[in-house]
Enzyme design. Structure first.
Site, PDB file in Angstrom:
ATOM      1  N   THR A 144       0.867  -1.188   0.000  1.00  5.86           N
ATOM      2  CA  THR A 144       0.000   0.000   0.000  1.00  5.86           C
ATOM      3  C   THR A 144       0.893   1.223   0.000  1.00  5.86           C
ATOM      4  O   THR A 144       2.120   1.111   0.164  1.00  5.86           O
ATOM      5  CB  THR A 144      -0.893   0.042   1.261  1.00  5.86           C
ATOM      6  N   ASP A 145       0.290   2.390  -0.168  1.00  2.96           N
ATOM      7  CA  ASP A 145       1.084   3.631  -0.157  1.00  2.96           C
ATOM      8  C   ASP A 145       1.834   3.782   1.167  1.00  2.96           C
ATOM      9  O   ASP A 145       2.980   4.218   1.205  1.00  2.96           O
ATOM     10  CB  ASP A 145       0.177   4.840  -0.376  1.00  2.96           C
ATOM     11  N   CYS A 146       1.164   3.412   2.253  1.00  2.43           N
ATOM     12  CA  CYS A 146       1.801   3.599   3.559  1.00  2.43           C
ATOM     13  C   CYS A 146       2.642   2.395   3.988  1.00  2.43           C
ATOM     14  O   CYS A 146       3.526   2.516   4.829  1.00  2.43           O
ATOM     15  CB  CYS A 146       0.755   3.947   4.602  1.00  2.43           C
ATOM     16  N   TYR A 147       2.332   1.208   3.413  1.00  2.00           N
ATOM     17  CA  TYR A 147       3.118   0.003   3.713  1.00  2.00           C
ATOM     18  C   TYR A 147       3.580  -0.609   2.389  1.00  2.00           C
ATOM     19  O   TYR A 147       2.963  -1.541   1.876  1.00  2.00           O
ATOM     20  CB  TYR A 147       2.274  -1.018   4.485  1.00  2.00           C
ATOM     21  N   PRO A 148       4.662  -0.084   1.812  1.00  2.00           N
ATOM     22  CA  PRO A 148       5.033  -0.489   0.456  1.00  2.00           C
ATOM     23  C   PRO A 148       5.583  -1.908   0.318  1.00  2.00           C
ATOM     24  O   PRO A 148       5.499  -2.513  -0.753  1.00  2.00           O
ATOM     25  CB  PRO A 148       6.100   0.539   0.059  1.00  2.00           C
TER      26      PRO A 148
END
Lengths: 134, 388
Positions: free
Chosen positions: B128-132
């Protein structure tokens, strides 16, 4: 005269040689074959109950070892690992002959001379503390 | 003469508390009578060590760099739940491993962690954007984790069935291997030493009660699942069938691997042996009378596990003294009985808890809320139809 259970393991090159015959001919030992098999790597295993004079048994074992055959004293074909056993008693449920039973203080005791080698206890042990020697 | 929790704790602090096990107390009550024994004894320790499937651990791994929102998680090949926050998970005791099946399950991972062993953590994510990060493969120990605590939704059953097999086939069950044609009976209890059988009406055990849990000091966190206080009871209040249960919580980092062990029930699944000890404060004579119970007065039912229905037939009502004797007579046939929970280890735990209290290392916690009595069990109805 004495009786003893021994487990012989034959390396690949010894499988097929009539080593056990020598025990009868040279060392005057009687024996009963309790279990025998050869695995996929052609390593042989033989569980014998041998009967004879103590000195003859010892000499016979020396002879086998000189021929690269592994010899192990066996009391019973199952062993209980006391570090893993918690004395829950689940194995006693399937031991029809009382080889595994609870003592008065609820510890597990293994009377290896009573074992009939059904191996059900190996499956019944939740701790996997009982394993087959062969 | 009634005692308060505070008075007993003050005695513990002064090293003056009289603490005995639930087995020892039986003789004391016989000798001195309930009234005098209630004045003399301050705390009775109870314990059990047996298979408790409804167990598991909440773990927080800490964040890697770059961080990952763990979706599919395995620890030593055992799947853990990926539906919590990024690096939180719940590892269930009975979850089998992908490579070794039930021979190594969640409970074995939990034991290995408590034993200080390194375990193999593999996780995947969509990114995800926050957990790449999308993949992670590493090794961790208990000491590396932020938090690791057991939260067991259902432990220390108050009484349980004894099992028999009326069929002609051998059965592999969570009650062990049951031989055909009523070949044996298995039972699982610490009997007169069992925590909830010593406090049948939950007068002292409730939410917040401090306990011995896997070698650590833990707590009762809630009523356990399938909490059945509406069960049939004898005239004194002791349950005759499975009754109350407890949800327990405790810090894995303070636990001892001796008291939390992975287990395998052949043909059934993995489970966990959990060591629990619960102190019962002798607040009054009523509580003293309850803890004086003996195996001969505690009953359960021998149930035929070969009947594949929820309601299985009861063959006989038996006392724990009869079950402990080694055989029970059913229809004129003497049938061998075997335990499944370790009384030897339960005794060790009761002694250990006893020592903690005597040394002033363990104080009683009064429940912050009592559990409901008269709580009955619901079944699950199978409803027809695809959409509703």
């Amino acid at each position: 005269m004495m009786t003893k259970k021994i487990l012989l393991s034959f390396p690949q090159k010894s499988a097929g040689q009539p080593m056990a015959m020598e025990l009868i001919k040279t060392y005057h030992l009687d024996f009963n074959i309790l279990k025998a098999f050869i695995d996929d790597n052609i390593k042989g295993t033989l569980l014998l109950e041998i009967k004879g004079e103590e000195a003859d048994i010892e000499a016979g074992i020396v002879f086998l070892r000189q021929n690269q055959i592994g010899v192990k004293d066996i009391q019973s074909v199952v062993e209980v690992d006391e570090n893993k056993c918690v004395s829950c008693g689940a194995c006693t449920a399937v031991c029809a002959v009382g080889a595994l039973e609870m003592t008065a203080d609820w510890s597990l005791v293994h009377h290896d001379d009573k074992c009939l080698e059904c191996m059900l206890c190996v499956k019944a042990c939740p701790m996997r503390a009982i394993h087959a020697v062969i | 003469m009634a005692k308060s929790y505070q008075e007993i704790n003050e005695k513990i602090a002064r090293g003056e508390a009289v603490v005995v096990t639930a087995e020892e107390v039986i003789g004391i009550v016989k000798e001195r009578g309930v009234k005098e024994a209630a004045e003399y004894v301050d705390v009775v320790t109870t314990a059990t060590f047996g298979p408790m499937c409804s167990s598991g651990a909440f773990l927080n791994f800490g964040h890697s760099d770059p961080p990952i929102r763990m979706g599919e998680i395995t620890i030593n090949g055992v799947e853990a739940y990926g539906g919590l926050a990024a690096v939180d998970t719940y590892l269930g005791a009975t979850q089998p491993s992908k490579d070794r099946g039930i021979e190594y399950g969640g409970a074995h991972v939990i034991h290995d962690l408590i034993a200080g062993k390194e375990v193999h953590l593999v996780a995947k994510s969509q990114g995800t954007d926050c957990y790449p990060r999308t993949e992670l493969d590493t090794w961790v120990k208990l000491e590396d984790l932020n938090e690791a605590y057991l939260f067991n939704p259902r432990n220390v059953y108050q009484n349980y069935n004894a099992a028999i097999n009326g069929s002609s086939q051998r059965l592999y069950t969570y009650m062990g291997i049951l031989q055909p044609n009523m070949g044996n009976i298995t039972y699982s209890t610490a009997g007169e030493l069992s925590p909830l059988l010593n406090d049948p009406l939950l007068k002292t055990i409730g939410m917040g009660t401090r306990i011995f849990f896997g070698g650590a000091q833990g707590h009762v966190s809630w009523m356990g699942t399938q909490f059945n206080t509406a069960c049939p009871r004898d005239d004194k209040g002791y349950p005759q069938t499975p009754g109350a249960t407890l949800a327990l919580i405790g810090n894995m980092k303070e636990m001892d691997p001796k008291y939390i062990r992975g287990a395998v029930y052949e043909g059934y699944g993995a489970s966990m042996f959990v060591g629990v000890g619960i102190p019962i404060p002798i607040l009054n004579e009523e509580i003293m009378a309850f803890v004086a119970v003996e195996n001969k007065d505690l009953y359960t039912n021998v149930i035929d596990y070969s009947v594949p229905k929820k309601a299985k037939p009861t063959l006989k009502k038996v006392s724990y003294a009869e079950l402990r004797s080694g055989s029970v007579d059913i229809n004129g046939k003497s049938i061998k009985t075997s335990p499944l929970s370790s009384l030897k280890m339960a005794r060790e735990i009761a002694e250990e808890l006893n020592n903690w209290i005597k040394k002033g290392d363990f104080f009683l916690q009064e429940p912050i809320q009592s559990f409901p009595m008269g709580n009955s069990l619901k079944g699950l109805e199978i409803k027809e139809g695809e959409s509703r």
